[in-house]
Scaffold this motif. Structure first.
Motif, PDB file in Angstrom:
ATOM      1  N   SER A 137      55.494  81.378   8.146  1.00 27.05           N
ATOM      2  CA  SER A 137      54.628  81.020   9.266  1.00 27.05           C
ATOM      3  C   SER A 137      53.556  82.083   9.408  1.00 27.05           C
ATOM      4  O   SER A 137      53.660  83.179   8.849  1.00 27.05           O
ATOM      5  N   SER A 138      52.526  81.773  10.172  1.00 22.98           N
ATOM      6  CA  SER A 138      51.451  82.743  10.388  1.00 22.98           C
ATOM      7  C   SER A 138      51.958  83.960  11.147  1.00 22.98           C
ATOM      8  O   SER A 138      51.479  85.077  10.940  1.00 22.98           O
ATOM      9  N   LYS A 139      52.969  83.764  12.007  1.00 24.05           N
ATOM     10  CA  LYS A 139      53.514  84.880  12.781  1.00 24.05           C
ATOM     11  C   LYS A 139      54.293  85.848  11.898  1.00 24.05           C
ATOM     12  O   LYS A 139      54.181  87.067  12.049  1.00 24.05           O
ATOM     13  N   THR A 140      55.096  85.328  10.967  1.00 24.00           N
ATOM     14  CA  THR A 140      55.839  86.229  10.082  1.00 24.00           C
ATOM     15  C   THR A 140      54.895  86.938   9.116  1.00 24.00           C
ATOM     16  O   THR A 140      55.117  88.096   8.755  1.00 24.00           O
ATOM     17  N   GLN A 141      53.823  86.270   8.708  1.00 22.55           N
ATOM     18  CA  GLN A 141      52.838  86.922   7.851  1.00 22.55           C
ATOM     19  C   GLN A 141      52.110  88.032   8.611  1.00 22.55           C
ATOM     20  O   GLN A 141      51.871  89.112   8.077  1.00 22.55           O
ATOM     21  N   GLU A 142      51.801  87.767   9.866  1.00 22.50           N
ATOM     22  CA  GLU A 142      51.137  88.792  10.679  1.00 22.50           C
ATOM     23  C   GLU A 142      52.067  89.978  10.897  1.00 22.50           C
ATOM     24  O   GLU A 142      51.640  91.140  10.869  1.00 22.50           O
ATOM     25  N   LEU A 169      55.107  95.521   2.600  1.00 19.77           N
ATOM     26  CA  LEU A 169      54.588  94.178   2.846  1.00 19.77           C
ATOM     27  C   LEU A 169      55.360  93.135   2.061  1.00 19.77           C
ATOM     28  O   LEU A 169      55.782  92.100   2.595  1.00 19.77           O
ATOM     29  N   GLU A 170      55.560  93.387   0.771  1.00 19.04           N
ATOM     30  CA  GLU A 170      56.256  92.426  -0.082  1.00 19.04           C
ATOM     31  C   GLU A 170      57.696  92.222   0.376  1.00 19.04           C
ATOM     32  O   GLU A 170      58.218  91.105   0.357  1.00 19.04           O
ATOM     33  N   LYS A 171      58.352  93.301   0.806  1.00 23.91           N
ATOM     34  CA  LYS A 171      59.735  93.185   1.263  1.00 23.91           C
ATOM     35  C   LYS A 171      59.820  92.353   2.537  1.00 23.91           C
ATOM     36  O   LYS A 171      60.668  91.460   2.663  1.00 23.91           O
ATOM     37  N   TRP A 172      58.934  92.630   3.482  1.00 23.82           N
ATOM     38  CA  TRP A 172      58.985  91.902   4.755  1.00 23.82           C
ATOM     39  C   TRP A 172      58.597  90.447   4.573  1.00 23.82           C
ATOM     40  O   TRP A 172      59.016  89.597   5.364  1.00 23.82           O
ATOM     41  N   ASN A 173      57.828  90.142   3.556  1.00 26.77           N
ATOM     42  CA  ASN A 173      57.460  88.752   3.296  1.00 26.77           C
ATOM     43  C   ASN A 173      58.616  87.948   2.702  1.00 26.77           C
ATOM     44  O   ASN A 173      58.514  86.724   2.597  1.00 26.77           O
TER      45      ASN A 173
END
Length: 334
Positions: A137-142, A169-173
């Motif tokens: 979602s846009s929120k998880t990407q933000e 960034l890659e891990k949290w995505n």
């Protein structure tokens, strides 16, 4: 291994008698057939749900328990608590049928939060609030971009800092879902909002609606971060860690403790359904950017950011933590 089966319900449900003397009634939202789980998916309860004739949708939870002499259920609960581990690596999101996976995780979090609401709470203040973010979602990407920028600004002059931020960034995505636990009625959490930043003479601005994308992974030849054109949000104050402002009264401390107990209940409920979790704090959750993302009120303190998802099948379950103290060191008879 103890397995669990859930049947489809619409409103209030009743768990069937687990023995001759125990009946538990609880509310559950409508559930659908769960998607096929990873091989390491584990259940620790064995229950079946059916509609309850006396249900009231306005009543959030209705529970009736009687004691039992059968020790199997107490052993089951103790095994559940002893086997829970912090999970940092999750199964990747499926390439197709994302909505099924997301719906399954959402319903598991619904049940988990209901368990969290049953945590001990002095004066019944119900101080906790929860915010859910499900990927993609846009929120998880933000949120991932906030983690990237916070990581970069921690050590902006470090030679490999941007690469470390990129890994963050890659891990949290790859994290399937997040649950933010907040407790209200706390001291103001952004007391420095009118204080100029130590990096500039401007006041705090709102977070850009669409954070800039980080650079793609670079080759081994790294540039110095100060001389490279980094796609970072220019308002650095949004990603600085706010001062810690903890509970200052007895009631605030009790409410904070109740929210911690609620989080533990939530993690145990998720673990019972084979879903891993990681309770995170740290610099990301104490930034204006994060608080803006979750729409936190000034008196709401972030108790934890829960990362959730099915444990990575190739990583296996983490080993039991190494304890430096025994029960004799911690328990004293008076």
């Amino acid at each position: 291994t103890i397995t669990a089966t859930w049947t489809t319900t619409t409103t209030t449900t009743t768990r069937q008698k687990m023995d001759d003397t125990t009946t538990v009634k609880s509310v559950s939202q409508s559930t659908t057939q769960q998607p096929q789980q990873p091989q390491n998916f584990r259940h620790f309860t064995s229950v079946e749900t059916t509609p309850h004739p006396d249900s009231d949708q306005s009543q959030l939870q209705k529970t009736k328990c009687t004691t039992t002499t059968d020790s199997s259920h107490s052993h089951m609960m103790q095994s559940l608590m002893m086997s829970r581990r912090t999970i940092s690596a999750f199964e990747p999101l499926p390439s197709s049928d994302n909505h099924i996976y997301q719906k399954s995780l959402k319903e598991s979090l619904d049940r988990a939060v209901q368990c969290g609401m049953n945590a001990p709470n002095h004066k019944k203040t119900e101080p906790f609030r929860f915010k859910r973010l499900l990927a993609p979602s846009s929120k998880t990407q933000e949120l991932a971009h906030i983690a990237y920028q916070v990581k970069y600004y921690q050590k902006p002059t470090c030679e490999n800092n941007q690469r470390l931020a990129q890994r963050k960034l890659e891990k949290w995505n790859t994290i399937p879902g997040f649950l933010v636990a907040l407790v209200h009625g706390q001291p103001p959490q952004e007391e420095d909002i009118l204080r100029p930043s130590k990096h500039d003479n401007t006041h705090v601005a709102t977070l850009d609606a669409t954070p800039p994308l980080p650079l793609p992974p670079q080759d081994d030849q790294q540039q110095h971060p100060e001389s490279s054109s980094l796609p970072l949000n220019n308002n650095r104050t949004q990603f600085e860690t706010l001062p810690f402002v903890g509970p200052s009264t007895e009631r605030q401390l009790e409410d904070y403790a109740a929210t911690c107990a609620a989080l533990q209940n939530i993690m145990l409920s998720l673990h019972a359904e084979g879903i891993g979790s990681k309770w995170a704090t740290g610099p990301v959750v104490r930034t204006k950017a994060f608080r803006s993302l979750i729409k936190a009120k000034p008196d709401e303190m972030v108790v934890g950011l829960l990362m959730v998802g099915y444990p990575h099948s190739k990583r296996g379950m983490p080993k039991p933590p190494r304890r430096t103290k025994s029960i004799d060191d911690l328990l004293e008879d008076l």
